[in-house]
Write a protein that holds these residues in place. Structure first.
Motif, short mmCIF file in Angstrom:
data_model
loop_
_atom_site.label_atom_id
_atom_site.label_comp_id
_atom_site.label_asym_id
_atom_site.label_seq_id
_atom_site.Cartn_x
_atom_site.Cartn_y
_atom_site.Cartn_z
N UNK A 121 0.83 -1.21 0.00
CA UNK A 121 0.00 0.00 0.00
C UNK A 121 0.86 1.26 0.00
N UNK A 122 1.99 1.21 0.68
CA UNK A 122 2.97 2.30 0.64
C UNK A 122 4.34 1.70 0.32
N UNK A 123 5.26 2.50 -0.22
CA UNK A 123 6.53 1.94 -0.70
C UNK A 123 7.35 1.14 0.33
N UNK A 124 7.38 1.56 1.57
CA UNK A 124 8.20 0.89 2.58
C UNK A 124 7.38 0.03 3.53
N UNK A 125 6.11 -0.16 3.24
CA UNK A 125 5.21 -0.83 4.18
C UNK A 125 5.74 -2.16 4.69
N UNK A 126 6.28 -2.96 3.82
CA UNK A 126 6.76 -4.28 4.23
C UNK A 126 7.89 -4.20 5.24
N UNK A 127 8.74 -3.21 5.09
CA UNK A 127 9.97 -3.16 5.86
C UNK A 127 9.86 -2.46 7.19
N UNK A 128 8.82 -1.70 7.42
CA UNK A 128 8.71 -0.93 8.65
C UNK A 128 7.85 -1.60 9.72
N UNK A 129 7.36 -2.79 9.41
CA UNK A 129 6.55 -3.49 10.41
C UNK A 129 7.45 -4.21 11.41
N UNK A 130 6.93 -4.38 12.58
CA UNK A 130 7.65 -5.16 13.58
C UNK A 130 7.82 -6.60 13.12
N UNK A 131 6.86 -7.10 12.35
CA UNK A 131 6.94 -8.48 11.87
C UNK A 131 8.16 -8.67 10.98
N UNK A 132 8.37 -7.77 10.03
CA UNK A 132 9.53 -7.91 9.14
C UNK A 132 10.82 -7.85 9.95
#
Length: 190
Positions: A121-132
């Motif tokens: 949904x946003x360019x960095x969404x995957x990388x800024x989650x606690x899960x990643x």
């Protein structure tokens, strides 16, 4: 009830009810119509709350998708942090890496479309989650154990990159089977 130190502000009862209504409505939409129909205004209408209520809690579809995935993410984390081997502790590091990658592929097979919304949904969404960050740190630890001196941070990113939901979806759409994808990861790990 007194708040626990460091826990942040407690949620008001009406806000908690609205959050549950929103998540239940979003889950119904995904289950009955599909992820492609997950829109914040549709969720608001389904939940019987104002659009502003949804937007205050979830800034976009990706944030809402992340919230819908929260329980499954917690289960996944528990399985590799404290579950039985080889995914959990007690197996050699390379076996645990392989088990982690296979479990992630299984998760993509069942939750890939919703993960794709959450991650893109946003360019960095995957990388800024606690899960990643947790997935990355877990792999760094296992890679360091399996091969001291390796650039474990780079390798963790390299192993997580093909686990992006969009990449996985592309591979599946182009005829790659789950077994072939897992076999490809086995080749990368060995």
């Amino acid at each position: 009830m007194l708040p626990i130190a460091g826990s942040g502000p407690s949620e008001r009862a009406d806000a908690a009810r609205n959050r549950q209504k929103i998540l239940q409505a979003a889950a119904r939409i995904v289950a009955t119509r599909g992820v492609e129909y997950l829109a914040l205004d549709e969720v608001a209408a389904e939940a019987g709350v104002g659009v502003g209520t949804v937007y205050r809690r979830y800034s976009d579809r990706g944030a809402l998708a992340q919230a819908l995935l929260d329980a499954q993410e917690r289960e996944f984390q528990a399985s590799f942090l404290s579950g039985p081997p080889p995914l959990g502790p007690g197996a050699p590091a390379r076996e645990r890496i392989r088990a982690f990658l296979h479990a992630y592929v299984d998760r993509l097979e069942t939750q890939g479309k919703l993960l794709m919304v959450a991650e893109t949904e946003t360019p960095w969404a995957r990388f800024v989650t606690g899960a990643y960050r947790l997935h990355h740190n877990h792999l760094v630890s296992l890679i360091t154990e399996a091969e001291p001196g390796a650039d474990a941070h780079f390798r963790a990113d390299a192993l997580l990159a093909p686990l992006a939901a969009a990449q996985y979806g592309y591979q599946r759409e182009n005829g790659m089977s789950v077994e072939r994808i897992k076999a490809g990861f086995d080749q990368l790990v060995n």
